[in-house]
Enzyme design. Sequence first.
Site, PDB file in Angstrom:
ATOM      1  N   GLU B  76      -2.447  65.594 -11.422  1.00 44.19           N
ATOM      2  CA  GLU B  76      -1.659  63.747 -11.431  1.00 44.19           C
ATOM      3  C   GLU B  76      -1.333  63.317 -10.196  1.00 44.19           C
ATOM      4  O   GLU B  76      -1.447  62.136  -9.454  1.00 44.19           O
ATOM      5  CB  GLU B  76      -1.347  64.327 -13.030  1.00 44.19           C
ATOM      6  CG  GLU B  76      -2.174  64.606 -14.198  1.00 44.19           C
ATOM      7  CD  GLU B  76      -1.863  66.121 -14.368  1.00 44.19           C
ATOM      8  OE1 GLU B  76      -1.321  66.771 -14.073  1.00 44.19           O
ATOM      9  OE2 GLU B  76      -2.705  66.044 -15.610  1.00 44.19           O
ATOM     10  N   PHE B 138       3.173  67.865 -29.743  1.00 42.47           N
ATOM     11  CA  PHE B 138       2.489  68.950 -28.366  1.00 42.47           C
ATOM     12  C   PHE B 138       2.557  67.792 -26.836  1.00 42.47           C
ATOM     13  O   PHE B 138       1.299  66.571 -27.576  1.00 42.47           O
ATOM     14  CB  PHE B 138       2.395  69.585 -29.453  1.00 42.47           C
ATOM     15  CG  PHE B 138       0.985  70.729 -27.727  1.00 42.47           C
ATOM     16  CD1 PHE B 138       2.175  70.896 -27.635  1.00 42.47           C
ATOM     17  CD2 PHE B 138      -0.186  69.859 -27.446  1.00 42.47           C
ATOM     18  CE1 PHE B 138       1.603  71.581 -26.112  1.00 42.47           C
ATOM     19  CE2 PHE B 138       0.070  70.576 -26.557  1.00 42.47           C
ATOM     20  CZ  PHE B 138       0.143  71.857 -25.595  1.00 42.47           C
ATOM     21  N   GLN B 139       2.924  67.714 -26.701  1.00 40.51           N
ATOM     22  CA  GLN B 139       2.076  67.067 -25.007  1.00 40.51           C
ATOM     23  C   GLN B 139       2.752  65.277 -25.432  1.00 40.51           C
ATOM     24  O   GLN B 139       2.264  64.748 -25.347  1.00 40.51           O
ATOM     25  CB  GLN B 139       1.246  66.850 -24.966  1.00 40.51           C
ATOM     26  CG  GLN B 139       0.670  68.002 -24.648  1.00 40.51           C
ATOM     27  CD  GLN B 139      -0.221  68.947 -23.717  1.00 40.51           C
ATOM     28  OE1 GLN B 139      -1.379  68.090 -23.559  1.00 40.51           O
ATOM     29  NE2 GLN B 139      -0.458  70.122 -22.269  1.00 40.51           N
ATOM     30  N   LYS B 188      -4.168  58.825 -29.017  1.00 36.87           N
ATOM     31  CA  LYS B 188      -6.392  58.957 -29.377  1.00 36.87           C
ATOM     32  C   LYS B 188      -6.586  58.523 -30.158  1.00 36.87           C
ATOM     33  O   LYS B 188      -7.979  59.079 -30.415  1.00 36.87           O
ATOM     34  CB  LYS B 188      -6.137  61.133 -29.094  1.00 36.87           C
ATOM     35  CG  LYS B 188      -7.090  61.724 -29.003  1.00 36.87           C
ATOM     36  CD  LYS B 188      -6.929  62.856 -29.720  1.00 36.87           C
ATOM     37  CE  LYS B 188      -8.031  63.547 -29.038  1.00 36.87           C
ATOM     38  NZ  LYS B 188      -8.250  65.751 -29.132  1.00 36.87           N
ATOM     39  N   MET B 509      12.864  65.647  10.169  1.00 37.56           N
ATOM     40  CA  MET B 509      13.743  64.426   9.819  1.00 37.56           C
ATOM     41  C   MET B 509      15.158  65.445   9.202  1.00 37.56           C
ATOM     42  O   MET B 509      15.804  64.260   9.685  1.00 37.56           O
ATOM     43  CB  MET B 509      13.124  63.299   9.011  1.00 37.56           C
ATOM     44  CG  MET B 509      13.428  61.968   9.412  1.00 37.56           C
ATOM     45  SD  MET B 509      13.251  61.583  11.419  1.00 37.56           S
ATOM     46  CE  MET B 509      12.083  60.308  11.269  1.00 37.56           C
TER      47      MET B 509
END
Lengths: 184, 612
Positions: B76, B138-139, B188, B509
């Site tokens: 993502e 969940f999630q 949802k 760097m």
Amino acid sequence: MAQQAMQDDKARHTLSVLVDNEAGVLARVIGLFSGRGYNIESLTVAEVDRENSLSRISIVTRGTPMVIEQIKAQLDRIVPVHNVRDLTQQGVHIERELALVKVANTGDARIEALRIADTFRASTLDSTLASFIFEVTGSRSKITAFVELMRSLGDVEIARTGVSAIARGGNVDMLVRPLDSTKN
Amino acid sequence: MTATAQQKRALSEADDLDAKAKAGAEFKTTGAEAVLRVLEDLGVDVIFGYPGGAVLPIYDALFQRNSIRHILVRHEQAAVHAAEGYARSTGKVGVVLVTSGPGATNAVTGLTDALLDSVPILCISGQVPTHLIGNDAFQEADTVGITRACTKYNYLIKDAERLVPALYEAFHVARSGRPGPVVVDLPKDIQFAEIDMQTADAAKTRATRRYRPVVKPPESAIKQAADMLLSAQRPVIYGGGGIINAGDEASKTLAELVALTRFPATLTLMGLGALPAEDKHFLGMLGMHGTYEANMAMYHADVMLNIGARFDDRVTGLTSGFSPNSRKIHIDIDKSSIDKNIKVELGIVGDAGQALKMLVAELKKRKTALGRMNIKEWWEKIEDWRSIRCLDYDQKGDIIKPQYAIHRLWQKCAKKDVYVTTEVGQHQMWAAQYFGFNAPRHWMTSGGLGTMGYGLPSAMGVQIAHPNKTVIDIAGEASFMMNMQELSTIAQYQLPVKVFIINNEWMGMVRQWQELIHGGRYSESYSASLPDFVKLADCFGMKGISVARAGDLDGAIDEMLTTKGAVLMDVRVAKEENCFPMIPSGAPHNQMLLGPNDKTGSSVSEEGKILL
């Protein structure tokens, strides 16, 4: 050295912020202060316009003039913030705070507590044989003075509201942007 | 694109529904479909995303409507960077679709990146159904809580009626004023809920009511700015990413302003391309790894015009020693950027493009005063600084200098319309120094947040937006490996992205700072166990090229540029090379280190060591 001078230049400002009364707006305001390291002395919030779903947040903060300007600009760019007023900068305004002070004591201290409460125009909300609850309203310093006196007269428990503030005079602070009355 | 019969049918059905909606008939749809309809209406043509349980209804609508292209990334974070690349190379809003919980938390780095670099992003995230919110489902993650600090604004839609208005407003907020990322968190059950699309038009009109940034600067301020500029003997223009965000017209107007006034101009990392690199008034980038002439001009200027830049710490160096004798004008669309780091004499809130237009118009009215200005001596001084040739490097022998590699790449690309993204580190600074950009929106880099792993997914987004253009990710080997899973995305969509890895086997760097500040103790900065990049390319079905000798570099670059598909090019460069010139942290502009042997500049002070 210039920076040192600016450090000493800190002043207390009372800001009045009109916001949409929606979930998360207070978190955004508080997150702004913590995330950017600004100081909050007091913050109060309540809905002031049910029809348009608006809340007013009163914030007391301290900072250099540059930081105060930053705070105002940062607040102003939050989407649900409608306007930000710097009451301290605008001049004369009224600040009030309410405190509930419970003092537990007996004997002479009890009489003294009542006498001081009277002097401070505090009202007695509750009483037992060994305690009082006073309600006192006024400036921050008045309330602090009252609390300090009560502390010397017994065990004290305090609930304070924080500062609410409004500008003096006949100018009514309305929304700059017209609100849609059909907004759900 | 050829649509199958089934898809065609779906489309014509959609058209029917559109007609119905237009006819004013009652039109109910699901939340998920409403999302798609709003995005279609807003002209969104591509979504970068990754599916999951909490966004399945939207993915179903995406499948059924088949109206918006979806690019399936492999992580993502990459979806957001790809959307950033898309947004920055087109000026449109980049749209991201992720699931709840890990989908949203993975997007956080990308969102923060977009916030710091002012990139318009709309990120739609799935959320557990409203009745489960707060139950550690969940999630489940508190997405609006987590993203509050890394978005311009965010929404949690708990009421189906709010969905369409929120989407329209979110899009408006993302692209208006100072652009930024906006999250819409969508439980949802709301995606399944019934939505009445009849109110959509009204919602669209209302979307711009609440958030109205000031765009047009006050005339009086522009006049005052013109006064200040005309009084200058040593003027300098300092432009930033705000000019690019203001649209291509703003860049043209900047060029016009420079041609009109003949003032020297420098650009920030984010502003590169706002003025053509080949313009003789352009001094190069300024700041920590900017050119000597740009930084010296900033330091010695008497009037500074900042347009769309934010006096970032990479630019100012030590703030108390920043351009000490100049009167400063700052034009910015974000009021909170004015007087934040540097106190200015004249702050102007407004769109960079409009402000530039008004300023050019004002100065044109005062041609005589402009003609009387004498900045010849100032230019002579600048030419002296230029003559130091601070970007010169020594390419001797067989070992490829990283500067040479990028310089040659640029020379080979000079006649092409090339888009460049970078990762973060030395290679990024060398790319900024040695690659000249003559047009805006051709340079995508992570400036504010400094996100390693930005370049590869960002290049995908750029390539999606410009399928027929050459898109090059100038990368370091360490940064590249932070998001190299996206090679799979590149393979899936056959994106002809060219990855030009400046491979010095170090986090360059980090190593440079360890050398400067930590006594050369190279703690954990070596890139051990590197893959064979040619084989890596091979296993994703793309071309791999490895080059280690200076004599072979040109041929390898040619091969990369003429290859039709994606190329992974491993350029083995000198390992110990450092990035110069450099303003050591905690030092002002006039104390630059010009090279490894430069002892004239200041070394890093104790105060400087704690700075980044």
